[in-house]
Every structure is written in C-alpha cells, then in structure tokens.
Design a protein around this motif. Structure first.
Motif, PDB file in Angstrom:
ATOM      1  N   SER A 231       0.818  -1.216   0.000  1.00 35.26           N
ATOM      2  CA  SER A 231       0.000   0.000   0.000  1.00 35.26           C
ATOM      3  C   SER A 231       0.846   1.258   0.000  1.00 35.26           C
ATOM      4  O   SER A 231       0.352   2.344  -0.287  1.00 35.26           O
ATOM      5  CB  SER A 231      -0.904   0.011   1.237  1.00 35.26           C
ATOM      6  OG  SER A 231      -0.113   0.125   2.407  1.00 35.26           O
ATOM      7  N   GLY A 232       2.111   1.107   0.367  1.00 30.44           N
ATOM      8  CA  GLY A 232       2.978   2.276   0.505  1.00 30.44           C
ATOM      9  C   GLY A 232       2.876   2.953   1.858  1.00 30.44           C
ATOM     10  O   GLY A 232       3.555   3.946   2.104  1.00 30.44           O
ATOM     11  N   ARG A 233       2.044   2.407   2.743  1.00 31.92           N
ATOM     12  CA  ARG A 233       1.815   3.097   4.027  1.00 31.92           C
ATOM     13  C   ARG A 233       2.971   2.916   5.001  1.00 31.92           C
ATOM     14  O   ARG A 233       3.192   3.756   5.876  1.00 31.92           O
ATOM     15  CB  ARG A 233       0.535   2.585   4.672  1.00 31.92           C
ATOM     16  CG  ARG A 233      -0.732   2.969   3.924  1.00 31.92           C
ATOM     17  CD  ARG A 233      -1.968   2.713   4.754  1.00 31.92           C
ATOM     18  NE  ARG A 233      -3.191   2.966   3.997  1.00 31.92           N
ATOM     19  CZ  ARG A 233      -3.897   2.025   3.410  1.00 31.92           C
ATOM     20  NH1 ARG A 233      -3.529   0.766   3.491  1.00 31.92           N
ATOM     21  NH2 ARG A 233      -4.988   2.329   2.743  1.00 31.92           N
ATOM     22  N   SER A 234       3.697   1.811   4.879  1.00 27.86           N
ATOM     23  CA  SER A 234       4.787   1.560   5.816  1.00 27.86           C
ATOM     24  C   SER A 234       6.074   1.278   5.050  1.00 27.86           C
ATOM     25  O   SER A 234       6.061   0.644   3.996  1.00 27.86           O
ATOM     26  CB  SER A 234       4.467   0.355   6.708  1.00 27.86           C
ATOM     27  OG  SER A 234       3.325   0.607   7.496  1.00 27.86           O
ATOM     28  N   SER A 235       7.170   1.751   5.627  1.00 30.37           N
ATOM     29  CA  SER A 235       8.473   1.518   5.015  1.00 30.37           C
ATOM     30  C   SER A 235       9.489   1.210   6.104  1.00 30.37           C
ATOM     31  O   SER A 235       9.320   1.643   7.260  1.00 30.37           O
ATOM     32  CB  SER A 235       8.916   2.723   4.188  1.00 30.37           C
ATOM     33  OG  SER A 235       8.899   3.902   4.951  1.00 30.37           O
ATOM     34  N   TYR A 236      10.512   0.483   5.732  1.00 31.05           N
ATOM     35  CA  TYR A 236      11.489   0.006   6.697  1.00 31.05           C
ATOM     36  C   TYR A 236      12.880   0.196   6.110  1.00 31.05           C
ATOM     37  O   TYR A 236      13.072   0.093   4.895  1.00 31.05           O
ATOM     38  CB  TYR A 236      11.247  -1.481   6.991  1.00 31.05           C
ATOM     39  CG  TYR A 236       9.834  -1.760   7.462  1.00 31.05           C
ATOM     40  CD1 TYR A 236       8.820  -2.012   6.539  1.00 31.05           C
ATOM     41  CD2 TYR A 236       9.521  -1.746   8.815  1.00 31.05           C
ATOM     42  CE1 TYR A 236       7.520  -2.244   6.965  1.00 31.05           C
ATOM     43  CE2 TYR A 236       8.227  -1.990   9.233  1.00 31.05           C
ATOM     44  CZ  TYR A 236       7.227  -2.234   8.312  1.00 31.05           C
ATOM     45  OH  TYR A 236       5.952  -2.457   8.732  1.00 31.05           O
ATOM     46  N   TYR A 237      13.838   0.450   7.002  1.00 34.64           N
ATOM     47  CA  TYR A 237      15.198   0.709   6.562  1.00 34.64           C
ATOM     48  C   TYR A 237      16.197  -0.006   7.459  1.00 34.64           C
ATOM     49  O   TYR A 237      15.975  -0.144   8.671  1.00 34.64           O
ATOM     50  CB  TYR A 237      15.501   2.207   6.608  1.00 34.64           C
ATOM     51  CG  TYR A 237      14.577   3.041   5.751  1.00 34.64           C
ATOM     52  CD1 TYR A 237      13.391   3.549   6.265  1.00 34.64           C
ATOM     53  CD2 TYR A 237      14.894   3.307   4.421  1.00 34.64           C
ATOM     54  CE1 TYR A 237      12.535   4.299   5.474  1.00 34.64           C
ATOM     55  CE2 TYR A 237      14.053   4.063   3.622  1.00 34.64           C
ATOM     56  CZ  TYR A 237      12.878   4.549   4.158  1.00 34.64           C
ATOM     57  OH  TYR A 237      12.028   5.288   3.368  1.00 34.64           O
ATOM     58  N   VAL A 238      17.307  -0.394   6.879  1.00 35.16           N
ATOM     59  CA  VAL A 238      18.419  -0.885   7.673  1.00 35.16           C
ATOM     60  C   VAL A 238      19.079   0.324   8.339  1.00 35.16           C
ATOM     61  O   VAL A 238      19.008   1.453   7.822  1.00 35.16           O
ATOM     62  CB  VAL A 238      19.411  -1.659   6.786  1.00 35.16           C
ATOM     63  CG1 VAL A 238      20.119  -0.743   5.816  1.00 35.16           C
ATOM     64  CG2 VAL A 238      20.379  -2.465   7.610  1.00 35.16           C
ATOM     65  N   ASP A 239      19.683   0.116   9.494  1.00 37.12           N
ATOM     66  CA  ASP A 239      20.207   1.238  10.282  1.00 37.12           C
ATOM     67  C   ASP A 239      21.161   2.130   9.500  1.00 37.12           C
ATOM     68  O   ASP A 239      21.156   3.357   9.660  1.00 37.12           O
ATOM     69  CB  ASP A 239      20.937   0.703  11.516  1.00 37.12           C
ATOM     70  CG  ASP A 239      19.986   0.242  12.602  1.00 37.12           C
ATOM     71  OD1 ASP A 239      20.461  -0.308  13.613  1.00 37.12           O
ATOM     72  OD2 ASP A 239      18.752   0.411  12.437  1.00 37.12           O
ATOM     73  N   SER A 240      21.969   1.538   8.651  1.00 35.43           N
ATOM     74  CA  SER A 240      23.029   2.299   7.988  1.00 35.43           C
ATOM     75  C   SER A 240      22.518   3.340   7.001  1.00 35.43           C
ATOM     76  O   SER A 240      23.277   4.228   6.601  1.00 35.43           O
ATOM     77  CB  SER A 240      23.985   1.343   7.278  1.00 35.43           C
ATOM     78  OG  SER A 240      23.296   0.549   6.329  1.00 35.43           O
ATOM     79  N   VAL A 241      21.247   3.262   6.616  1.00 32.11           N
ATOM     80  CA  VAL A 241      20.720   4.222   5.643  1.00 32.11           C
ATOM     81  C   VAL A 241      19.599   5.086   6.217  1.00 32.11           C
ATOM     82  O   VAL A 241      19.094   5.974   5.524  1.00 32.11           O
ATOM     83  CB  VAL A 241      20.238   3.520   4.350  1.00 32.11           C
ATOM     84  CG1 VAL A 241      21.333   2.637   3.775  1.00 32.11           C
ATOM     85  CG2 VAL A 241      18.959   2.733   4.587  1.00 32.11           C
ATOM     86  N   LYS A 242      19.199   4.829   7.444  1.00 34.06           N
ATOM     87  CA  LYS A 242      18.115   5.610   8.047  1.00 34.06           C
ATOM     88  C   LYS A 242      18.475   7.080   8.052  1.00 34.06           C
ATOM     89  O   LYS A 242      19.586   7.472   8.404  1.00 34.06           O
ATOM     90  CB  LYS A 242      17.852   5.143   9.481  1.00 34.06           C
ATOM     91  CG  LYS A 242      17.037   3.880   9.582  1.00 34.06           C
ATOM     92  CD  LYS A 242      16.805   3.500  11.034  1.00 34.06           C
ATOM     93  CE  LYS A 242      15.993   2.227  11.156  1.00 34.06           C
ATOM     94  NZ  LYS A 242      15.817   1.813  12.563  1.00 34.06           N
ATOM     95  N   GLY A 243      17.500   7.905   7.664  1.00 29.68           N
ATOM     96  CA  GLY A 243      17.712   9.342   7.629  1.00 29.68           C
ATOM     97  C   GLY A 243      18.359   9.838   6.350  1.00 29.68           C
ATOM     98  O   GLY A 243      18.411  11.046   6.112  1.00 29.68           O
ATOM     99  N   ARG A 244      18.864   8.931   5.539  1.00 31.59           N
ATOM    100  CA  ARG A 244      19.515   9.325   4.284  1.00 31.59           C
ATOM    101  C   ARG A 244      18.752   8.818   3.060  1.00 31.59           C
ATOM    102  O   ARG A 244      18.688   9.496   2.037  1.00 31.59           O
ATOM    103  CB  ARG A 244      20.944   8.786   4.238  1.00 31.59           C
ATOM    104  CG  ARG A 244      21.825   9.281   5.363  1.00 31.59           C
ATOM    105  CD  ARG A 244      23.293   8.881   5.143  1.00 31.59           C
ATOM    106  NE  ARG A 244      23.478   7.436   5.118  1.00 31.59           N
ATOM    107  CZ  ARG A 244      24.026   6.771   4.092  1.00 31.59           C
ATOM    108  NH1 ARG A 244      24.395   7.420   2.992  1.00 31.59           N
ATOM    109  NH2 ARG A 244      24.178   5.462   4.160  1.00 31.59           N
ATOM    110  N   PHE A 245      18.198   7.627   3.148  1.00 29.13           N
ATOM    111  CA  PHE A 245      17.472   7.021   2.024  1.00 29.13           C
ATOM    112  C   PHE A 245      15.977   7.068   2.285  1.00 29.13           C
ATOM    113  O   PHE A 245      15.528   6.930   3.425  1.00 29.13           O
ATOM    114  CB  PHE A 245      17.885   5.559   1.837  1.00 29.13           C
ATOM    115  CG  PHE A 245      19.293   5.341   1.339  1.00 29.13           C
ATOM    116  CD1 PHE A 245      20.219   6.369   1.272  1.00 29.13           C
ATOM    117  CD2 PHE A 245      19.691   4.075   0.938  1.00 29.13           C
ATOM    118  CE1 PHE A 245      21.510   6.158   0.819  1.00 29.13           C
ATOM    119  CE2 PHE A 245      20.978   3.827   0.475  1.00 29.13           C
ATOM    120  CZ  PHE A 245      21.880   4.886   0.421  1.00 29.13           C
ATOM    121  N   THR A 246      15.208   7.238   1.210  1.00 35.31           N
ATOM    122  CA  THR A 246      13.751   7.217   1.308  1.00 35.31           C
ATOM    123  C   THR A 246      13.183   6.348   0.199  1.00 35.31           C
ATOM    124  O   THR A 246      13.478   6.580  -0.979  1.00 35.31           O
ATOM    125  CB  THR A 246      13.173   8.634   1.193  1.00 35.31           C
ATOM    126  OG1 THR A 246      13.742   9.467   2.202  1.00 35.31           O
ATOM    127  CG2 THR A 246      11.654   8.597   1.357  1.00 35.31           C
TER     128      THR A 246
END
Length: 128
Positions: free
Chosen positions: A53-68
């Motif tokens: 749905s696009g409502r939730s997204s998840y990131y590995v720690d090393s890219v959090k805050g930089r990748f979307t």
C-alpha cells in the motif's frame, strides 16, 4: 515477471541519486517491494522495503535518515531516493519483492529479506 532497476551511476560523497524499479508481470498492489545491495565478495544486504500500500516503510540502520523509499502503483514503479551518499554505499543495487523481520524494538531495528522475485541490478559508485 520482471523487476528492472535503473538510475545508478557515479556520484561524489554527499551527493544524491534516485533509483527506480519498474515492475511488470505482477500486480504491485499485492507485493511488498524493496531494495538490496551487494558488494562483490560480501553478502547481499537488505536496504529498505515498502509495503504494497505504501503506508509503511522500513530501513536498515546504515541508511536511516539518508534514504527514502516510495512507490507509485499507478506507474508500477518503486523508487529509492538516496541522499548524503557515502563511499560505503557503493554496491550493485537490486530491487525485489521483500519481507521484514523486526529484530529489535525500542528503537526498532529490522532485517529485510528478499522473497519471490528479483531483478537485475544497477551499479552505484560513490567516489571523489
């Protein structure tokens, strides 16, 4: 079924790139889709995953805050906006259908894994 990644290239540290994953042969409404990266000689790493749905997204720690990560199901495309690129982001990037395991809560940490379908990669090189 085809997932085709594009948008890679050479960029200086601190720069930005946007990767695109064009999906065909499956309905993107039914699949969580994510991005993975691999450096030759190292294990493939799950970078990010977005729900169908696009409502939730998840990131590995090393890219959090930089990748979307984002998706446009009308265009059958998933994107990865990468800002603040670092030399350690250099890798071949792949898109694939994905799943997520929560490995820690408070703060949340995730393991992102590939599932049914994989695409060919696009190379990202971060270098001055």
């Amino acid at each position: 079924v085809q997932l085709q990644a594009s948008g890679g290239g050479l960029v200086q540290p601190g720069g930005s790139l946007r990767l695109s994953c064009a999906v065909s042969g499956i309905s993107p409404d039914y699949y969580d889709i994510g991005w993975f990266r691999q450096v030759p000689g190292k294990e493939r790493e799950g970078v990010s995953c977005i729900t169908s749905s696009g409502r939730s997204s998840y990131y590995v720690d090393s890219v959090k805050g930089r990748f979307t990560i984002s998706r446009d199901n009308a265009k059958n495309t998933v994107y990865l906006q990468m800002n603040g690129l670092k030399p350690e982001d250099t890798a071949d990037y792949y898109c694939a259908t994905c799943g997520v395991l929560t490995i820690q809560t408070g703060p949340d940490r995730y393991q992102i894994y590939g599932t049914h379908f994989w695409g060919k990669g696009t190379q990202v090189t971060v270098s001055s």
